[in-house]
Design an enzyme around this catalytic site. Structure first.
Site, PDB file in Angstrom:
ATOM      1  N   HIS A 155       0.836  -1.223   0.000  1.00 46.30           N
ATOM      2  CA  HIS A 155       0.000   0.000   0.000  1.00 46.30           C
ATOM      3  C   HIS A 155       0.863   1.263   0.000  1.00 46.30           C
ATOM      4  O   HIS A 155       0.432   2.303   0.483  1.00 46.30           O
ATOM      5  CB  HIS A 155      -0.946   0.030   1.202  1.00 46.30           C
ATOM      6  N   SER A 276      14.522  22.104 -16.284  1.00 42.43           N
ATOM      7  CA  SER A 276      13.320  22.908 -16.519  1.00 42.43           C
ATOM      8  C   SER A 276      13.722  24.261 -17.081  1.00 42.43           C
ATOM      9  O   SER A 276      14.764  24.803 -16.718  1.00 42.43           O
ATOM     10  CB  SER A 276      12.573  23.081 -15.197  1.00 42.43           C
ATOM     11  N   LYS A 282      15.640  22.022 -11.105  1.00 40.02           N
ATOM     12  CA  LYS A 282      14.962  20.774 -11.455  1.00 40.02           C
ATOM     13  C   LYS A 282      15.832  19.757 -12.180  1.00 40.02           C
ATOM     14  O   LYS A 282      16.691  20.105 -12.976  1.00 40.02           O
ATOM     15  CB  LYS A 282      13.753  21.082 -12.339  1.00 40.02           C
ATOM     16  N   GLU A 289       9.612   8.525 -17.284  1.00 37.73           N
ATOM     17  CA  GLU A 289       8.221   8.946 -17.505  1.00 37.73           C
ATOM     18  C   GLU A 289       7.740   8.564 -18.898  1.00 37.73           C
ATOM     19  O   GLU A 289       6.598   8.140 -19.085  1.00 37.73           O
ATOM     20  CB  GLU A 289       8.096  10.461 -17.328  1.00 37.73           C
TER      21      GLU A 289
END
Ligand code: ARG
Length: 459
Positions: A155, A276, A282, A289
């Protein structure tokens, strides 16, 4: 030469209809397979006396010339309906009128099925190679981290202590099953449809077995109607690819999570991340992804393929032409993802200290304490209750189980003794999980040895 089928028409096909129906722009990549299948067909025709040896020779030489033209990049994917018509046109150009005889006893319906199977056999083998590389990288990395303590989650809540090696090898198991699935797909891919003709074979007694042997097929299709309309092997490949992508995607999700400052378990190499345009600090895990994103696309291709087939009457229907963009996109996406993912994993920096530190959070050793009490004679359900109370106490006082003293333990149970500290020490808790398939360093090392032994005898 133009169309392969003009005779019964009195009007040209509307040019929009041509543009709508042509597949050359996407089936062009099948040219090596179309040439090989054509060679096998030419030899069959010679063997049964439909073509003379000289005619066969001229055709085979023509095919050689065409192959050279393709290899030199001199053939453009334009001007014909599909790869089959393009190559037939080129054959007439190179071999002369006799080139027109090659189509005896065959149809684009059995040709395209043959080409696609040859193509997919090659691609399945290269997917298996990519999977092998990935599995090897995982085992190598795991071998360095059998003792690297890490929280195991259920979980996404801290659950029990595991090692980074054990976590990695979970993915090894998934990718191994994927490999088995592709291996199994090969059995159904590697069947020769050539000889099925348009749908009902041909009156020429072709030697299909000889063609199968020449093209390396394990067997020949047994029903001509099935042979030209069957795309199960495409669906199966897409399903195996989807499963593999789902595994990759889950792994990507974990890498993304682990590389956040909040987790800090790993750092992705600069070469596999991006920055970024606005936020100077960043470092984004784009590769992971994208693999996760492309998984959606590959799953989409599987469902699209099933949907294309679901209402088709026997036998070939033009709908089936839609198989190729779906399959090619699946193959390309899968191969690119496997490739880039393996390189990315190869370059991660593992932060052992953060992993071990995280393992000290969330009372991962609570089950170990319960099992300790069981060893002292308490039924498990009661032990669970006692430890639940101890956990509550820990949470209230901001303490970990290994930080309690014996006096505190005794408030909850008098059977707890000095040896409890060993039982709740995290490294000890890990070591104690020696059960087959468990995370104890020794057990995982043994598993790695078996895997490496299996590698040396893989087919
Ligand atoms: N381009 C077609 C395909 O990819 C080849 C088979 C065409 N057959 C036909 N009878 N129109 O499916």
């Amino acid at each position: 030469m133009g169309k392969l089928w003009g005779g019964r028409f009195r009007k040209e096909t509307d040019r929009w209809v041509r543009a709508f129906g042509d597949s050359l722009s996407f089936d062009f990549r099948l040219w090596p397979y179309e040439l090989r299948a054509s060679e096998a067909h030419a030899r069959m025709l010679v063997q049964v006396g439909v073509l003379s040896a000289t005619e066969g020779d001229t055709i085979l030489k023509g095919i050689q010339k065409i192959r050279r033209e393709f290899m030199e990049g001199k053939v453009e994917p334009t001007g014909e309906e599909d790869i089959h018509s393009l190559i037939e046109t080129l054959l007439v150009k190179w071999a002369g009128e006799v080139g027109k005889k090659l189509h005896t006893g065959r149809s684009r319906n059995d040709q395209v099925a043959t080409d696609l199977r040859l193509y997919l056999r090659d691609e399945t083998l290269s997917v298996r190679e990519l999977l092998f590389e990935l599995r090897l990288v995982l085992v190598d990395l795991a071998a360095q981290h059998c003792e690297t303590l890490m929280p195991g989650f259920t979980h996404l809540q801290p659950a029990q202590p595991v090692s980074f090696a054990h976590h990695l090898l979970a993915y090894y198991e998934m990718f191994t099953r994927d490999d088995q699935r592709f291996q199994d797909c090969l059995h159904r891919i590697n069947v020769l449809p050539l000889g099925a003709g348009a749908l009902a074979g041909t009156t020429f007694v072709l030697n299909r077995e000889a063609a199968a042997a020449e093209l390396g097929f394990g067997s020949v299709t047994q029903n001509s109607m099935d042979a030209v309309s069957d795309r199960d092997f495409v669906v199966e490949f897409c399903a195996a690819a989807s499963m593999t992508m789902v595994h990759l995607s889950r792994f990507c999700e974990e890498l993304i999570l682990w590389s956040t400052p909040q987790f800090g378990f790993i750092e992705l190499d600069d070469a596999y991340t991006t920055g970024s345009s606005m936020m100077p600090q960043k470092k984004n895990p784009d590769v992971a992804e994208l693999c996760r994103g492309k998984t959606g696309r590959v799953i989409g291709n599987l469902t699209a393929m099933l949907a294309v087939l679901k209402g088709l009457p026997l036998t070939y229907n033009k709908d089936i032409q839609e198989d190729k963009p779906l399959l090619f996109d699946t193959v390309d996406s899968l191969k690119r993802c496997l490739d880039v993912f393996t390189s990315m994993v190869l370059t991660i920096t593992v932060n052992r200290d953060s992993m071990s530190a995280a393992a000290t959070q969330g009372l991962l050793n609570a089950t170990d304490l319960a099992e300790y009490l069981v060893r002292k004679g308490l039924p498990f359900r009661e032990a669970h209750g006692v430890v639940g109370e101890i956990v509550f106490y820990c949470l209230e006082h901001g303490k970990r189980l290994e930080e309690l003293d014996l006096e505190e333990y005794h408030r909850f149970s008098s059977i707890i003794e000095e040896d409890v500290f060993r039982a709740v020490a995290l490294q000890e808790a890990l070591k104690a999980r020696q059960i087959l398939g468990g995370p104890a360093p020794e057990t995982v090392q043994r598993r790695i040895e078996t895997i490496l032994k299996d590698f040396s005898k893989t087919d």
